[in-house]
Design a protein around this motif. Structure first.
Motif, PDB file in Angstrom:
ATOM      1  N   THR A  73     -11.067   7.993  -6.718  1.00  0.00           N
ATOM      2  CA  THR A  73     -12.465   7.594  -6.520  1.00  0.00           C
ATOM      3  C   THR A  73     -12.551   6.374  -5.607  1.00  0.00           C
ATOM      4  N   LEU A  74     -11.668   5.390  -5.871  1.00  0.00           N
ATOM      5  CA  LEU A  74     -11.683   4.162  -5.081  1.00  0.00           C
ATOM      6  C   LEU A  74     -11.520   4.454  -3.590  1.00  0.00           C
ATOM      7  N   PHE A  75     -10.508   5.259  -3.251  1.00  0.00           N
ATOM      8  CA  PHE A  75     -10.225   5.475  -1.832  1.00  0.00           C
ATOM      9  C   PHE A  75     -11.100   6.547  -1.177  1.00  0.00           C
ATOM     10  N   GLN A  76     -11.702   7.414  -1.990  1.00  0.00           N
ATOM     11  CA  GLN A  76     -12.512   8.467  -1.373  1.00  0.00           C
ATOM     12  C   GLN A  76     -14.012   8.221  -1.454  1.00  0.00           C
ATOM     13  N   ARG A  77     -14.433   7.457  -2.468  1.00  0.00           N
ATOM     14  CA  ARG A  77     -15.876   7.302  -2.674  1.00  0.00           C
ATOM     15  C   ARG A  77     -16.417   5.899  -2.390  1.00  0.00           C
ATOM     16  N   VAL A  78     -15.573   4.893  -2.618  1.00  0.00           N
ATOM     17  CA  VAL A  78     -16.067   3.518  -2.460  1.00  0.00           C
ATOM     18  C   VAL A  78     -16.181   3.147  -0.981  1.00  0.00           C
ATOM     19  N   GLU A  79     -17.297   2.563  -0.623  1.00  0.00           N
ATOM     20  CA  GLU A  79     -17.516   2.130   0.766  1.00  0.00           C
ATOM     21  C   GLU A  79     -16.900   0.748   0.974  1.00  0.00           C
ATOM     22  N   PHE A  80     -15.964   0.660   1.896  1.00  0.00           N
ATOM     23  CA  PHE A  80     -15.449  -0.655   2.272  1.00  0.00           C
ATOM     24  C   PHE A  80     -16.267  -1.090   3.486  1.00  0.00           C
ATOM     25  N   ASP A  82     -17.704  -2.280   7.018  1.00  0.00           N
ATOM     26  CA  ASP A  82     -17.148  -2.096   8.355  1.00  0.00           C
ATOM     27  C   ASP A  82     -17.043  -3.448   9.071  1.00  0.00           C
ATOM     28  N   THR A  83     -16.286  -4.349   8.446  1.00  0.00           N
ATOM     29  CA  THR A  83     -16.083  -5.695   9.008  1.00  0.00           C
ATOM     30  C   THR A  83     -14.578  -5.940   8.976  1.00  0.00           C
ATOM     31  N   TRP A  84     -14.126  -7.036   9.561  1.00  0.00           N
ATOM     32  CA  TRP A  84     -12.675  -7.330   9.506  1.00  0.00           C
ATOM     33  C   TRP A  84     -12.236  -7.484   8.050  1.00  0.00           C
ATOM     34  N   ASP A  85     -13.052  -8.164   7.246  1.00  0.00           N
ATOM     35  CA  ASP A  85     -12.754  -8.325   5.823  1.00  0.00           C
ATOM     36  C   ASP A  85     -12.623  -6.975   5.133  1.00  0.00           C
ATOM     37  N   GLY A  86     -13.573  -6.095   5.432  1.00  0.00           N
ATOM     38  CA  GLY A  86     -13.574  -4.770   4.820  1.00  0.00           C
ATOM     39  C   GLY A  86     -12.320  -3.989   5.152  1.00  0.00           C
ATOM     40  N   LYS A  87     -11.909  -4.052   6.430  1.00  0.00           N
ATOM     41  CA  LYS A  87     -10.693  -3.344   6.870  1.00  0.00           C
ATOM     42  C   LYS A  87      -9.459  -3.928   6.177  1.00  0.00           C
ATOM     43  N   THR A  88      -9.433  -5.263   6.093  1.00  0.00           N
ATOM     44  CA  THR A  88      -8.296  -5.943   5.466  1.00  0.00           C
ATOM     45  C   THR A  88      -8.217  -5.582   3.981  1.00  0.00           C
ATOM     46  N   GLN A  89      -9.379  -5.587   3.346  1.00  0.00           N
ATOM     47  CA  GLN A  89      -9.406  -5.303   1.911  1.00  0.00           C
ATOM     48  C   GLN A  89      -8.987  -3.873   1.598  1.00  0.00           C
ATOM     49  N   ARG A  90      -9.411  -2.946   2.421  1.00  0.00           N
ATOM     50  CA  ARG A  90      -9.026  -1.554   2.205  1.00  0.00           C
ATOM     51  C   ARG A  90      -7.509  -1.387   2.346  1.00  0.00           C
ATOM     52  N   LEU A  91      -6.949  -1.950   3.432  1.00  0.00           N
ATOM     53  CA  LEU A  91      -5.512  -1.811   3.673  1.00  0.00           C
ATOM     54  C   LEU A  91      -4.713  -2.499   2.562  1.00  0.00           C
ATOM     55  N   LEU A  92      -5.217  -3.624   2.114  1.00  0.00           N
ATOM     56  CA  LEU A  92      -4.582  -4.383   1.041  1.00  0.00           C
ATOM     57  C   LEU A  92      -4.491  -3.516  -0.230  1.00  0.00           C
ATOM     58  N   MET A  93      -5.594  -2.853  -0.589  1.00  0.00           N
ATOM     59  CA  MET A  93      -5.613  -1.994  -1.780  1.00  0.00           C
ATOM     60  C   MET A  93      -4.678  -0.798  -1.614  1.00  0.00           C
ATOM     61  N   GLU A  94      -4.686  -0.209  -0.413  1.00  0.00           N
ATOM     62  CA  GLU A  94      -3.816   0.938  -0.129  1.00  0.00           C
ATOM     63  C   GLU A  94      -2.343   0.539  -0.248  1.00  0.00           C
TER      64      GLU A  94
END
Length: 230
Positions: A73-80, A82-94
Motif C-alpha cells: 500500500t505504501l509504495f503503490q498507493r501513498v503519494e510522495f 513531487d519535490t526534492w524532499d518527496g523524492k528523497t523520502q520515497r527512495l529512503l523508504m524503498e
C-alpha cells in the motif's frame, strides 16, 4: 562467609525497582555465581549464597514488523510529494525496506558504493565491516534517476552521499527517523515506527518467502546467528 542469600536477594530486588532489565540482572547473578563458586573452590566459604537464587525470566520481546500488504500500500498507493524532499523520502523508504540497512548505514551510503554492473550496494556496517547487498533492477533504476536529478539540481560529484537534503547536505538522522515515522503512520498501526522496524520487516518478509537464515544473517550484517534468529 557473611554474605547471606537474603542480602543478595534484596540487592537484586533494589536493582529491579530501579528499572534494570531482567537481562542485565541475570548478568549480575551469573557474575556472582562464578565469584562464589571460586570462593567455594578456594574453601573460603562452605556454601554459596547463590544456591537457592533463581534468575528472573527474560521476556523474549520479538521485534515488531510491518505486514506485507501495508508495505505494498505504501509504495503503490501513498503519494510522495513531487519535490526534492518527496523524492528523497520515497527512495529512503524503498532502501530501508528492500535492503534492511541500518539508519547510520543509509545516512552514510555514498554514490560510489552503488554498483550498477553488479546491481548491488556496498554498505559499511558496525565495526567498519563491509557487506554487499543485491538490489532489484527497479530499485537500481530509482537510484540512478535520483542521482541524475541530483547532478542536474546540485551539480554534485559521485563521491557525495546518495541521499541528500533539499539544501544539498548529508541527511540528518532525525529527518530520517521522522520520515519513516510519518509514512509508516499512514499504513500501519504498530506502535513502533522506526527505521529499525523496517529492518525487521525486510528480514521477516524474506524469511516468510523461504529465505535461508544464514543468507539473511549475511544481508543484515549480523555477527552472530542468535541476533538473526530473534
Amino acid at each position: 562467609g557473611d554474605i547471606k542469600t537474603t542480602f543478595v536477594r534484596s540487592w537484586l530486588a533494589e536493582l529491579k525497582e530501579l528499572g534494570m532489565e531482567s537481562k542485565s540482572i541475570n548478568r549480575k547473578i551469573s557474575a556472582l555465581k562464578s565469584f562464589f563458586k571460586y570462593q567455594l573452590i578456594r574453601e573460603r566459604i562452605q556454601v554459596s549464597p547463590m544456591v537457592t537464587l533463581i534468575s528472573p525470566k527474560v521476556s523474549k520481546r520479538l521485534p515488531r514488523f510491518v505486514d506485507k500488504d501495508a508495505m505494498i500500500t505504501l509504495f503503490q498507493r501513498v503519494e510522495f510529494p513531487d519535490t526534492w524532499d518527496g523524492k528523497t523520502q520515497r527512495l529512503l523508504m524503498e532502501l530501508f525496506y528492500n535492503t534492511g540497512i541500518r539508519q547510520a548505514e543509509l545516512v552514510g551510503l555514498k554514490e560510489k558504493h552503488i554498483s550498477k554492473s553488479n546491481s548491488s550496494i556496498r554498505v559499511l556496517g558496525k565495526g567498519n565491516k563491509e557487506r554487499v547487498i543485491p538490489v532489484s533492477t527497479q530499485l537500481m533504476n530509482q537510484m540512478q534517476e535520483y542521482m541524475l536529478e541530483k547532478k542536474r539540481i546540485f551539480e554534485a560529484g559521485d563521491d557525495v552521499f546518495l541521499l541528500i537534503s533539499a539544501r544539498g547536505n548529508k541527511l540528518n538522522p532525525k529527518y530520517v527517523y521522522n520520515t519513516v515515522n510519518k509514512y509508516l503512520s499512514l499504513v500501519t498501526t504498530i506502535d513502533k515506527k522506526s527505521p529499525h522496524v523496517l529492518r525487521h520487516t525486510f528480514a521477516t518478509h524474506l524469511m516468510n518467502s523461504g529465505a535461508d537464515l544464514n543468507a539473511v544473517k549475511e544481508l543484515l550484517g549480523h555477527s552472530s546467528l542468535a541476533a538473526t534468529q530473534i
